[in-house]
Design an enzyme around this catalytic site. Structure first.
Site, PDB file in Angstrom:
ATOM      1  N   GLU A   1       0.838  -1.205   0.000  1.00 43.80           N
ATOM      2  CA  GLU A   1       0.000   0.000   0.000  1.00 43.80           C
ATOM      3  C   GLU A   1       0.869   1.249   0.000  1.00 43.80           C
ATOM      4  O   GLU A   1       1.948   1.261   0.576  1.00 43.80           O
ATOM      5  CB  GLU A   1      -0.881   0.006   1.273  1.00 43.80           C
ATOM      6  CG  GLU A   1      -1.846  -1.153   1.337  1.00 43.80           C
ATOM      7  CD  GLU A   1      -2.716  -1.151   2.588  1.00 43.80           C
ATOM      8  OE1 GLU A   1      -2.679  -0.166   3.366  1.00 43.80           O
ATOM      9  OE2 GLU A   1      -3.444  -2.139   2.791  1.00 43.80           O
TER      10      GLU A   1
ATOM     11  N   GLU B   1      -8.867   1.072  -4.127  1.00 40.72           N
ATOM     12  CA  GLU B   1      -9.918   0.760  -3.155  1.00 40.72           C
ATOM     13  C   GLU B   1     -10.680   2.038  -2.806  1.00 40.72           C
ATOM     14  O   GLU B   1     -10.080   3.048  -2.410  1.00 40.72           O
ATOM     15  CB  GLU B   1      -9.283   0.136  -1.892  1.00 40.72           C
ATOM     16  CG  GLU B   1     -10.319  -0.225  -0.838  1.00 40.72           C
ATOM     17  CD  GLU B   1      -9.806  -1.178   0.243  1.00 40.72           C
ATOM     18  OE1 GLU B   1      -8.671  -1.695   0.122  1.00 40.72           O
ATOM     19  OE2 GLU B   1     -10.544  -1.382   1.223  1.00 40.72           O
TER      20      GLU B   1
HETATM   21  O1  KIV Z   1      -6.335  -7.337   2.026  1.00 41.21           O
HETATM   22  C1  KIV Z   1      -7.129  -7.401   1.077  1.00 41.21           C
HETATM   23  O2  KIV Z   1      -7.992  -8.298   0.990  1.00 41.21           O
HETATM   24  C2  KIV Z   1      -7.029  -6.384   0.044  1.00 41.21           C
HETATM   25  C3  KIV Z   1      -8.169  -6.258  -0.922  1.00 41.21           C
HETATM   26  C4  KIV Z   1      -9.309  -5.616  -0.248  1.00 41.21           C
HETATM   27  C5  KIV Z   1      -7.768  -5.553  -2.148  1.00 41.21           C
HETATM   28  O3  KIV Z   1      -6.086  -5.662   0.004  1.00 41.21           O
END
Ligand code: KIV
Length: 277
Positions: free
Chosen positions: A118, A185
């Protein structure tokens, strides 16, 4: 449906051909077997496992060891899906060296094909170093749950021109740094559409509208297995939690009333052998 292993080249080709890319999370062997057999293109071992598998209140406490444990289980099952694993919070922020080392563990010990992390433009040098080490990286922009506190909570991101521009620039920086794909997201659909049109790499949306190159959902959300919270962007294809509870209650009743096990569930022994006891 083919059993051919999904590749980076094929994912990019799908974008070029306008073919939608599918992604779904999986965290264990049985679920990953079903997801893979259903022909999903990319299987994400998301750090959302912290919520749905481990019962944490956020993804922040998830550790490298927890992620690796689930990666090994999933990778034993997957034959054709391209496996992406989330790098947990603080496994890639402390230094670039540590980030490369930890990313490498997901390939060497977890048998994954790639990692996801991220963060925006500030993460571009880290992404670049991991890619240079030979590890494919997927970006994650918009609502980034590991740093949700800094974003003011679990909110839609990029709703005004300034913050939307920041996400657009970050996407371009991550592409330039070598990311093979970016997950968006909770951003407005029009922003996701604009970024998708401007990037050469595929975009995957979760709460980002229909114009991304593909979509991702959490396995437990799609199947209605997690009753604590269902985000607006989720389409629930089943409501399994109440069905599972009913089945378990039926089992309890059968045991308590002597209906289980029945004759078809028992192993028998010759009467003569019993008498010799
Ligand atoms: O951790 C996860 O499941 C994710 C998705 C929501 C993209 O990052």
């Amino acid at each position: 449906m083919t059993n051919e292993k999904m590749t980076l080249a094929r994912l990019k080709q799908k974008k070029m051909n306008g073919e939608k890319i599918t992604m779904l999370t999986a965290y264990d062997y049985s679920a990953a077997t079903l997801v893979d057999q259903a022909g999903i293109d990319t299987i994400l071992i998301g750090d959302s496992l912290g919520n749905v598998m481990l019962g944490y209140n956020s993804t922040v406490p998830v550790t490298m060891d927890e992620m690796l444990h689930h990666c090994r289980a999933v990778s034993r099952a997957v034959k054709s899906g391209f496996i992406i694993c989330d790098m947990p919070f603080m496994s890639y922020q402390v230094s670039i060296e540590k980030a490369v080392e930890n990313a490498g563990r997901f390939l060497k010990e977890g048998n994954c094909d790639s990692v996801k992390l991220e963060g925006g433009s500030e993460m571009a040098p880290t992404v670049n170093a991991i890619v240079k080490a030979g590890i494919p990286v997927c970006g994650h922009l918009g609502l980034t749950p590991q740093t949700a506190t800094m974003l003011g909570g679990y909110k839609v991101q990029g709703k005004d021109a300034a913050s939307a521009r920041k996400i657009l620039h970050a996407a371009k920086d991550l592409e330039e740094a070598g990311a093979f794909m970016i997950v968006f997201e909770c951003i407005p659909d029009s922003l996701a559409a604009r970024i998708t049109a401007e990037l050469n790499i595929p975009t995957i949306g979760i709460g980002a509208g229909p114009d991304c190159d593909g979509q991702v959902l959490v396995y437990h959300d799609l199947l209605g297995l997690y009753e604590k919270f269902t985000p607006k962007f989720v389409k629930q294809y089943l409501k399994l939690a109440p069905m599972i509870k009913d089945a378990i209650k039926q089992y309890k009743t059968d045991v308590e009333t002597g209906q289980f096990p029945g004759p078809e569930h028992v192993f028998s022994m010759d009467k003569g052998e019993v008498e010799k006891l």
